[in-house]
Design a protein around this motif. Sequence first.
Motif, PDB file in Angstrom:
ATOM      1  N   PHE A 112       3.455  -2.204  16.096  1.00 41.11           N
ATOM      2  CA  PHE A 112       4.210  -3.298  15.479  1.00 41.11           C
ATOM      3  C   PHE A 112       4.024  -3.294  13.964  1.00 41.11           C
ATOM      4  CE2 PHE A 112       3.291  -4.851  19.806  1.00 41.11           C
ATOM      5  CZ  PHE A 112       4.591  -5.042  20.238  1.00 41.11           C
ATOM      6  N   LEU A 113       2.795  -3.070  13.541  1.00 36.49           N
ATOM      7  CA  LEU A 113       2.520  -3.083  12.108  1.00 36.49           C
ATOM      8  C   LEU A 113       3.133  -1.895  11.388  1.00 36.49           C
ATOM      9  CD1 LEU A 113      -1.138  -4.361  11.938  1.00 36.49           C
ATOM     10  CD2 LEU A 113       0.958  -5.572  11.441  1.00 36.49           C
ATOM     11  N   VAL A 148       3.840   6.804 -10.231  1.00 39.73           N
ATOM     12  CA  VAL A 148       3.722   5.343 -10.144  1.00 39.73           C
ATOM     13  C   VAL A 148       4.048   4.899  -8.719  1.00 39.73           C
ATOM     14  CG1 VAL A 148       4.670   3.150 -10.967  1.00 39.73           C
ATOM     15  CG2 VAL A 148       4.221   4.996 -12.591  1.00 39.73           C
ATOM     16  N   HIS A 149       5.057   5.486  -8.134  1.00 42.81           N
ATOM     17  CA  HIS A 149       5.393   5.176  -6.741  1.00 42.81           C
ATOM     18  C   HIS A 149       4.227   5.518  -5.813  1.00 42.81           C
ATOM     19  CE1 HIS A 149       9.574   3.937  -6.830  1.00 42.81           C
ATOM     20  NE2 HIS A 149       9.869   4.951  -7.639  1.00 42.81           N
ATOM     21  N   VAL A 150       3.619   6.690  -6.018  1.00 48.39           N
ATOM     22  CA  VAL A 150       2.510   7.112  -5.160  1.00 48.39           C
ATOM     23  C   VAL A 150       1.346   6.132  -5.261  1.00 48.39           C
ATOM     24  CG1 VAL A 150       0.762   8.897  -4.797  1.00 48.39           C
ATOM     25  CG2 VAL A 150       3.135   9.554  -5.211  1.00 48.39           C
ATOM     26  N   LEU A 151       0.942   5.793  -6.468  1.00 49.15           N
ATOM     27  CA  LEU A 151      -0.180   4.860  -6.656  1.00 49.15           C
ATOM     28  C   LEU A 151       0.153   3.459  -6.150  1.00 49.15           C
ATOM     29  CD1 LEU A 151      -1.460   5.878 -10.204  1.00 49.15           C
ATOM     30  CD2 LEU A 151      -2.534   6.344  -7.998  1.00 49.15           C
ATOM     31  N   LEU A 152       1.305   2.974  -6.505  1.00 48.01           N
ATOM     32  CA  LEU A 152       1.694   1.611  -6.150  1.00 48.01           C
ATOM     33  C   LEU A 152       1.895   1.445  -4.644  1.00 48.01           C
ATOM     34  CD1 LEU A 152       2.540  -1.220  -7.169  1.00 48.01           C
ATOM     35  CD2 LEU A 152       4.867  -0.335  -7.302  1.00 48.01           C
ATOM     36  N   TRP A 153       2.751   2.248  -4.066  1.00 50.08           N
ATOM     37  CA  TRP A 153       3.110   2.057  -2.660  1.00 50.08           C
ATOM     38  C   TRP A 153       2.037   2.575  -1.717  1.00 50.08           C
ATOM     39  CZ3 TRP A 153       6.062  -1.637  -3.051  1.00 50.08           C
ATOM     40  CH2 TRP A 153       7.021  -1.713  -4.062  1.00 50.08           C
ATOM     41  N   GLY A 154       1.268   3.543  -2.146  1.00 49.04           N
ATOM     42  CA  GLY A 154       0.143   3.988  -1.324  1.00 49.04           C
ATOM     43  C   GLY A 154      -0.906   2.900  -1.158  1.00 49.04           C
ATOM     44  N   LEU A 199      -1.743  -3.691   3.034  1.00 46.18           N
ATOM     45  CA  LEU A 199      -0.993  -4.447   4.039  1.00 46.18           C
ATOM     46  C   LEU A 199      -1.399  -4.055   5.456  1.00 46.18           C
ATOM     47  CD1 LEU A 199       2.684  -4.586   2.695  1.00 46.18           C
ATOM     48  CD2 LEU A 199       1.170  -6.513   3.141  1.00 46.18           C
ATOM     49  N   SER A 200      -1.583  -2.755   5.684  1.00 52.26           N
ATOM     50  CA  SER A 200      -1.953  -2.289   7.022  1.00 52.26           C
ATOM     51  C   SER A 200      -3.300  -2.846   7.452  1.00 52.26           C
ATOM     52  CB  SER A 200      -1.992  -0.761   7.059  1.00 52.26           C
ATOM     53  OG  SER A 200      -0.724  -0.233   6.788  1.00 52.26           O
ATOM     54  N   LEU A 201      -4.302  -2.750   6.593  1.00 52.47           N
ATOM     55  CA  LEU A 201      -5.630  -3.255   6.949  1.00 52.47           C
ATOM     56  C   LEU A 201      -5.649  -4.776   7.051  1.00 52.47           C
ATOM     57  CD1 LEU A 201      -7.960  -0.928   4.871  1.00 52.47           C
ATOM     58  CD2 LEU A 201      -7.535  -0.884   7.326  1.00 52.47           C
ATOM     59  N   GLY A 202      -4.990  -5.448   6.125  1.00 46.03           N
ATOM     60  CA  GLY A 202      -4.968  -6.907   6.149  1.00 46.03           C
ATOM     61  C   GLY A 202      -4.235  -7.469   7.348  1.00 46.03           C
ATOM     62  N   LEU A 203      -3.097  -6.900   7.663  1.00 47.23           N
ATOM     63  CA  LEU A 203      -2.317  -7.392   8.789  1.00 47.23           C
ATOM     64  C   LEU A 203      -2.889  -6.955  10.135  1.00 47.23           C
ATOM     65  CD1 LEU A 203       1.327  -6.983   7.445  1.00 47.23           C
ATOM     66  CD2 LEU A 203       0.014  -9.094   7.723  1.00 47.23           C
ATOM     67  N   MET A 204      -3.664  -5.851  10.160  1.00 46.54           N
ATOM     68  CA  MET A 204      -4.253  -5.401  11.419  1.00 46.54           C
ATOM     69  C   MET A 204      -5.246  -6.428  11.948  1.00 46.54           C
ATOM     70  SD  MET A 204      -4.226  -3.121  13.764  1.00 46.54           S
ATOM     71  CE  MET A 204      -3.518  -1.657  13.074  1.00 46.54           C
ATOM     72  N   ARG A 205      -6.047  -7.021  11.069  1.00 46.56           N
ATOM     73  CA  ARG A 205      -6.988  -8.058  11.495  1.00 46.56           C
ATOM     74  C   ARG A 205      -6.224  -9.259  12.055  1.00 46.56           C
ATOM     75  NH1 ARG A 205     -12.445  -7.982   9.462  1.00 46.56           N
ATOM     76  NH2 ARG A 205     -12.422 -10.230   9.560  1.00 46.56           N
ATOM     77  N   LEU A 206      -5.181  -9.658  11.371  1.00 47.56           N
ATOM     78  CA  LEU A 206      -4.367 -10.786  11.824  1.00 47.56           C
ATOM     79  C   LEU A 206      -3.704 -10.479  13.173  1.00 47.56           C
ATOM     80  CD1 LEU A 206      -3.101 -13.567  11.102  1.00 47.56           C
ATOM     81  CD2 LEU A 206      -1.246 -12.284  10.049  1.00 47.56           C
ATOM     82  N   ALA A 207      -3.153  -9.285  13.313  1.00 46.13           N
ATOM     83  CA  ALA A 207      -2.456  -8.916  14.547  1.00 46.13           C
ATOM     84  C   ALA A 207      -3.418  -8.809  15.723  1.00 46.13           C
ATOM     85  CB  ALA A 207      -1.707  -7.596  14.348  1.00 46.13           C
ATOM     86  N   LYS A 208      -4.602  -8.236  15.505  1.00 49.72           N
ATOM     87  CA  LYS A 208      -5.574  -8.153  16.592  1.00 49.72           C
ATOM     88  C   LYS A 208      -6.017  -9.550  17.017  1.00 49.72           C
ATOM     89  CE  LYS A 208      -7.746  -3.702  16.600  1.00 49.72           C
ATOM     90  NZ  LYS A 208      -9.041  -3.032  16.634  1.00 49.72           N
ATOM     91  N   ILE A 238       8.859  -3.178   4.888  1.00 49.30           N
ATOM     92  CA  ILE A 238       8.572  -3.867   3.620  1.00 49.30           C
ATOM     93  C   ILE A 238       8.436  -2.874   2.481  1.00 49.30           C
ATOM     94  CG2 ILE A 238       6.811  -5.220   2.394  1.00 49.30           C
ATOM     95  CD1 ILE A 238       6.279  -6.623   5.115  1.00 49.30           C
ATOM     96  N   VAL A 239       7.651  -1.818   2.690  1.00 47.31           N
ATOM     97  CA  VAL A 239       7.382  -0.851   1.625  1.00 47.31           C
ATOM     98  C   VAL A 239       8.633  -0.052   1.268  1.00 47.31           C
ATOM     99  CG1 VAL A 239       6.078   1.244   1.082  1.00 47.31           C
ATOM    100  CG2 VAL A 239       4.913  -0.712   2.078  1.00 47.31           C
ATOM    101  N   ILE A 240       9.406   0.354   2.250  1.00 54.34           N
ATOM    102  CA  ILE A 240      10.607   1.147   1.955  1.00 54.34           C
ATOM    103  C   ILE A 240      11.624   0.322   1.178  1.00 54.34           C
ATOM    104  CG2 ILE A 240      12.627   2.234   3.005  1.00 54.34           C
ATOM    105  CD1 ILE A 240      10.683   3.287   5.176  1.00 54.34           C
ATOM    106  N   ILE A 241      11.860  -0.899   1.598  1.00 58.44           N
ATOM    107  CA  ILE A 241      12.820  -1.743   0.872  1.00 58.44           C
ATOM    108  C   ILE A 241      12.329  -2.029  -0.541  1.00 58.44           C
ATOM    109  CG2 ILE A 241      13.842  -4.054   0.780  1.00 58.44           C
ATOM    110  CD1 ILE A 241      14.023  -3.916   3.860  1.00 58.44           C
ATOM    111  N   ALA A 242      11.066  -2.392  -0.671  1.00 56.71           N
ATOM    112  CA  ALA A 242      10.522  -2.698  -2.008  1.00 56.71           C
ATOM    113  C   ALA A 242      10.520  -1.469  -2.910  1.00 56.71           C
ATOM    114  CB  ALA A 242       9.107  -3.257  -1.871  1.00 56.71           C
TER     115      ALA A 242
END
Length: 95
Positions: free
Chosen positions: A31-32, A57-63, A69-78, A39-43
Amino acid sequence: MYVGLLKIAPRCSACGLDYGRFNVGDGAAPFLIFIVATIVIIASQVTEAKLAPPWWVHVLLWGSITLGLSLGLMRLAKGLFVALEFRNDAGEGKA
């Protein structure tokens, strides 16, 4: 609720609820992947269209945003998956 970054504790420290009976596993990851990728592709496309920054800049920013987002939302989703299993009295199959 957590022992480490993403590992769920065996018991609740406040009420003693046994988290071991819930099988959250990696159920939240698919899901995540879709949510964070969208979110990342649109932004990134909006950023490219409006600002046209260099590739690095894209590599540093979006990476870093993807990882955060993945780590932060994984805790919430679990936590959400544990709450849903508790609410619906779900668990491992019984013979």
